[in-house]
Structure formats: C-alpha cells, structure tokens
Design a protein around this motif. Structure first.
Motif, PDB file in Angstrom:
ATOM      1  N   ALA A 126      24.890  37.040 -10.958  1.00 59.66           N
ATOM      2  CA  ALA A 126      24.475  38.231 -11.700  1.00 59.66           C
ATOM      3  C   ALA A 126      24.094  37.861 -13.125  1.00 59.66           C
ATOM      4  O   ALA A 126      23.103  38.366 -13.671  1.00 59.66           O
ATOM      5  N   TYR A 127      24.864  36.973 -13.737  1.00 56.83           N
ATOM      6  CA  TYR A 127      24.543  36.513 -15.090  1.00 56.83           C
ATOM      7  C   TYR A 127      23.175  35.841 -15.126  1.00 56.83           C
ATOM      8  O   TYR A 127      22.365  36.109 -16.024  1.00 56.83           O
ATOM      9  N   GLU A 128      22.899  34.971 -14.161  1.00 55.68           N
ATOM     10  CA  GLU A 128      21.622  34.254 -14.144  1.00 55.68           C
ATOM     11  C   GLU A 128      20.451  35.221 -14.025  1.00 55.68           C
ATOM     12  O   GLU A 128      19.397  35.013 -14.633  1.00 55.68           O
ATOM     13  N   ALA A 129      20.609  36.284 -13.246  1.00 56.37           N
ATOM     14  CA  ALA A 129      19.546  37.285 -13.128  1.00 56.37           C
ATOM     15  C   ALA A 129      19.456  38.139 -14.388  1.00 56.37           C
ATOM     16  O   ALA A 129      18.363  38.492 -14.840  1.00 56.37           O
ATOM     17  N   LEU A 130      20.603  38.450 -14.976  1.00 63.58           N
ATOM     18  CA  LEU A 130      20.646  39.306 -16.160  1.00 63.58           C
ATOM     19  C   LEU A 130      19.867  38.711 -17.322  1.00 63.58           C
ATOM     20  O   LEU A 130      19.162  39.424 -18.045  1.00 63.58           O
ATOM     21  N   ILE A 131      19.951  37.408 -17.521  1.00 59.33           N
ATOM     22  CA  ILE A 131      19.357  36.793 -18.708  1.00 59.33           C
ATOM     23  C   ILE A 131      17.879  36.451 -18.534  1.00 59.33           C
ATOM     24  O   ILE A 131      17.232  36.050 -19.500  1.00 59.33           O
TER      25      ILE A 131
END
Length: 236
Positions: A126-131
């Motif tokens: 989720a973090y990788e997609a968020l940024i």
C-alpha cells in the motif's frame, strides 16, 4: 504530545461543516501539507481515505480521522459503537469497540505514516502505491486494493474503482478552490495546527526508513510503540 493510557469520553474533532465538501477536502489537504507531506497525490489519497473512514459528516473523535482501533496503543482511548462486515458480506454491530485518541492532528498523521510504511509486514505494498504519482487512476486503485488485502477494513464493498472516484472528487474540490476558500482553510489550519507545533521531519522522505519514531519541529523524538496489526476503519 502522547497521552497517557486512559479511557476518555469521545470528543468530536470534525474539521469542516458537513455540507461544505470543498472545505472538508481543502482543510485536510493543507493540514497534511503542514505536516510535511509535500506530494499532492499522497495528500489526495489520504484525504479520500479520511473521508471514507469518517464520512462527509466527519464521524471523527480525538483526531482519529482514519479510524484506527486501540490495538497495542498505550495512549488515551475511547469506545464507540461501529459496524463491521463478516466474510459473507453481512453487517453486524460492535457496541464497545475501542479506538485510539490522538491529542493533536499531527500525532494522528504520524501514526498513519508509521503503519502505511515500507517497513510494515501488511501494508508495504500500500505504501509503494501511495507514493507513486502517475498514472493516478492506477495507483489510486492499487493503494486501496493493497489496504484491503492487508486487512485494513472489513468493508470490502467499497471497491478500488470507487476509491479512485473519491480521489478524483478530492482533486476537483482542491483545484476549484478560490482565494476565499484558501483563506478560510488556512485560517482553520493555523488554529488547528500552529506553525510552532509543525512536525518538520517526514517519515516517508528518503524511502520512509525511520523505524518506530516520530519527529517534531523542536527536535524531540519519542518512541511511538504499537504495531501494524490493529488498524480498522470506522464504519458508523
């Protein structure tokens, strides 16, 4: 400031009038910017997530806009009835659910960042997609799908496509803001989070590898505690 381990009465912390969707989007957008989150696409998704969790009516208490349950939290907490969904898609009430109480908006933001992080066993994707910025629609959807895959919320009825639509609504409201809208939003942020309380360091910069710490502009850093196994959306 971290609150001591104690149950407190719910204190509503809405950030705009329920009918004023532009200010709901704009004020949270600017507050996140003051917390040091510079990328607009990250703020778009965080604002959309807060709206999903708290609703346009902002069912938000003690700055817990993203609906985080108590879990291993050792700060203040409150109880509030909620609804959850079982694997069969059936809703049921949870009358005494316990939720984290944050003394300040910046504490709620940092708590979110330390869970949606590259170090999380459940939310690294989720973090990788968020940024990631472009294409916005692709990463809006991937972010939401990854949160659902990690077990962030029990409500699977709100699809990644619907989340992208909500992100687009946030972007439209922010882009359409007038000078008067900005003046109102900035005045609220100045009151809600004075510059002297701004947290200067952003845990997501440089890949987000900050461990289990949070930072304030006065240079003070404190252990936050907790883990990433206790997130749950407020659905009522």
């Amino acid at each position: 400031m971290r609150l001591a381990n104690k149950e407190v009465q719910p204190k509503k912390t809405a950030w705009a009038e329920p009918q004023d969707h532009r200010q709901i989007c704009l004020r949270m957008h600017l507050l996140l910017r003051r917390c040091g989150i510079e990328a607009s696409w990250i703020r778009d998704r965080m604002v959309a997530h807060a709206i999903f969790a708290s609703g346009w009516k902002q069912r938000c208490w003690w700055h817990n806009a993203w609906g985080v349950k108590l879990g291993t939290w050792t700060g203040y907490w409150y109880t509030m009835q909620t609804k959850e969904v079982d694997q069969g898609g059936n809703w049921y009430s949870v009358p005494g659910a316990a939720w984290r109480a944050f003394d300040r908006w910046q504490d709620a933001v940092r708590d979110y960042q330390q869970r949606i992080s590259p170090d999380s066993s459940r939310y690294a994707a989720a973090y990788e997609a968020l940024i990631k910025a472009e294409p916005r629609d692709v990463y809006d959807r991937q972010f939401w799908a990854s949160l659902q895959g990690g077990g962030y919320m029990t409500d699977r009825g709100f699809s990644p496509a619907q989340f992208h639509t909500l992100c687009s609504r946030v972007r439209q409201e922010v882009a359409a803001a007038t000078a008067k809208d900005m003046e109102s939003a900035n005045a609220w942020v100045d009151q809600a989070m004075p510059f002297e309380e701004t947290i200067a360091e952003d845990p997501w910069k440089g890949g987000g590898k900050t461990g289990n710490r949070f930072f304030r502009s006065d240079g003070d850093s404190r252990d936050r505690g907790g883990d990433d196994t206790d997130l749950e959306e407020v659905t009522e």
